[in-house]
Design an enzyme around this catalytic site. Structure first.
Site, mmCIF file in Angstrom:
data_model
loop_
_atom_site.group_PDB
_atom_site.id
_atom_site.type_symbol
_atom_site.label_atom_id
_atom_site.label_comp_id
_atom_site.label_asym_id
_atom_site.label_seq_id
_atom_site.Cartn_x
_atom_site.Cartn_y
_atom_site.Cartn_z
ATOM 1 N N TYR A 54 0.853 -1.194 0.000
ATOM 2 C CA TYR A 54 0.000 0.000 0.000
ATOM 3 C C TYR A 54 0.885 1.238 0.000
ATOM 4 O O TYR A 54 1.567 1.533 0.983
ATOM 5 C CB TYR A 54 -0.908 -0.019 1.228
ATOM 6 C CG TYR A 54 -2.160 0.832 1.103
ATOM 7 C CD1 TYR A 54 -2.385 1.666 0.009
ATOM 8 C CD2 TYR A 54 -3.144 0.784 2.093
ATOM 9 C CE1 TYR A 54 -3.536 2.423 -0.095
ATOM 10 C CE2 TYR A 54 -4.302 1.541 1.995
ATOM 11 C CZ TYR A 54 -4.491 2.361 0.904
ATOM 12 O OH TYR A 54 -5.628 3.109 0.799
ATOM 13 N N LYS A 99 -0.801 -0.973 -4.502
ATOM 14 C CA LYS A 99 -2.018 -0.174 -4.343
ATOM 15 C C LYS A 99 -1.623 1.264 -4.045
ATOM 16 O O LYS A 99 -0.932 1.533 -3.057
ATOM 17 C CB LYS A 99 -2.875 -0.739 -3.209
ATOM 18 C CG LYS A 99 -4.182 0.009 -2.990
ATOM 19 C CD LYS A 99 -4.969 -0.600 -1.840
ATOM 20 C CE LYS A 99 -6.266 0.167 -1.627
ATOM 21 N NZ LYS A 99 -7.029 -0.343 -0.477
#
Length: 303
Positions: A132, A157
């Site tokens: 992330y 992400k």
């Protein structure tokens, strides 16, 4: 490989502040029935930051049971390195299919340190792990390409919204993975990702997290279909009526990205309870505003 709308459920709490596993089970079962491509439990929307290890394990186990193998279940892991490893192991033991690696605690780390952090957590289990990129965990082109080569790292992400950098990261990752046979996916991880998805899609990023799916799966799925089918008129209508007002409400108070989702779940008939401190719940007038936004979104579907 993941596809479709990605469902990020909330973690319901009782009035006394305990995790409500029965409400969670019903929340996830209903969400999976609606047709997402995957469930990401105990992540940002699920208040990963507020769960202890025992609660986290119970939440993941409940999610896996409620999903019943119909879609993959990913769980959050992060914080200090030692805790991130423990959360990763707990998720694997509870039956999760993959991990979303949240940022490390507090420190702003150099890119090489983030690669090392990811390598350590990814090596703790055999589960696919999605990195992330947000907050204090920001990768550059070189480190993103390096971390993509780490065993078990299967996705990236982005929650920064820096499309200029992402436009350079994507080809850098693809270049180093070319010919390796490794399957790797990119995700739009911005809050209310639908509001920016057309821009991300122009870069080749088709997957995105949908917080709205947790409380308005019909609107979320309709938007996804409109994007996939190139129905710009429907996309624009849903943006104006639903997603843009949602963004404006979300930006009003820090933490509302979680609080408004919980309020939306409760408005839908499943008591999700309050958010845990340091987050704060919506004011009553804002709950009414959220109800009106949901109604406007559904009016577009009916038109």
């Amino acid at each position: 490989m993941l596809e479709g709308v990605l469902f990020f459920p909330v973690t319901p709490f009782t009035a006394t502040g305990d995790v409500d596993l029965d409400a969670l089970r019903r929340h996830i079962a209903a969400g999976v029935d609606a047709g997402p491509g995957g469930v990401f439990v105990a992540c940002g929307t699920g208040e990963f930051h507020a769960l202890d290890l025992e609660e986290f394990t119970a939440v993941v186990r409940t999610a896996v049971d409620a999903a019943g193998g119909r879609v993959p279940v990913y769980a959050g892991a992060g914080g200090s390195l030692g805790l991130a490893r423990r959360f990763a192991r707990a998720a694997a033991e509870a039956g999760a299919d993959g991990l979303l690696l949240m940022p490390p605690y507090l420190v702003t780390a150099p890119a090489d340190g983030l690669v090392a952090y990811t390598r350590e957590v990814a090596g703790e289990t055999g589960l696919p792990l999605i990195v992330y990129n947000r907050a204090n965990a920001r990768f550059d082109e070189r480190s993103a390409a390096e971390v993509a080569q780490v065993p078990h790292v299967a996705g990236f992400k982005d929650g920064t919204g820096d499309l200029d950098l992402l436009a350079r990261i994507i080809p850098a990752v693809r270049e180093v993975l070319d010919g390796t046979g490794k399957r790797f996916q990119f995700f739009n991880g911005m809050p209310t990702a639908e509001a920016s998805q057309l821009a991300y899609r122009a870069l080749g990023v088709e997957l995105y997290s949908s917080a709205a799916f947790a409380f308005a799966p019909d609107v979320s799925l309709a938007f996804h279909r409109a994007v996939e089918e190139g129905d710009q008129k429907r996309v624009d209508a849903l943006q104006r009526a639903f997603f843009h007002p949602l963004v404006r409400l979300r930006q009003r108070v820090p933490g509302y990205a979680v609080a408004l989702v919980k309020a939306g779940v409760t408005l839908g008939g499943l008591e999700a309870g309050p958010v845990r401190p340091p987050l704060t719940s919506l004011a009553p007038r804002e709950v009414e505003e959220l109800a009106a936004i949901i109604a406007e979104g559904r009016a577009v579907l009916a038109s």
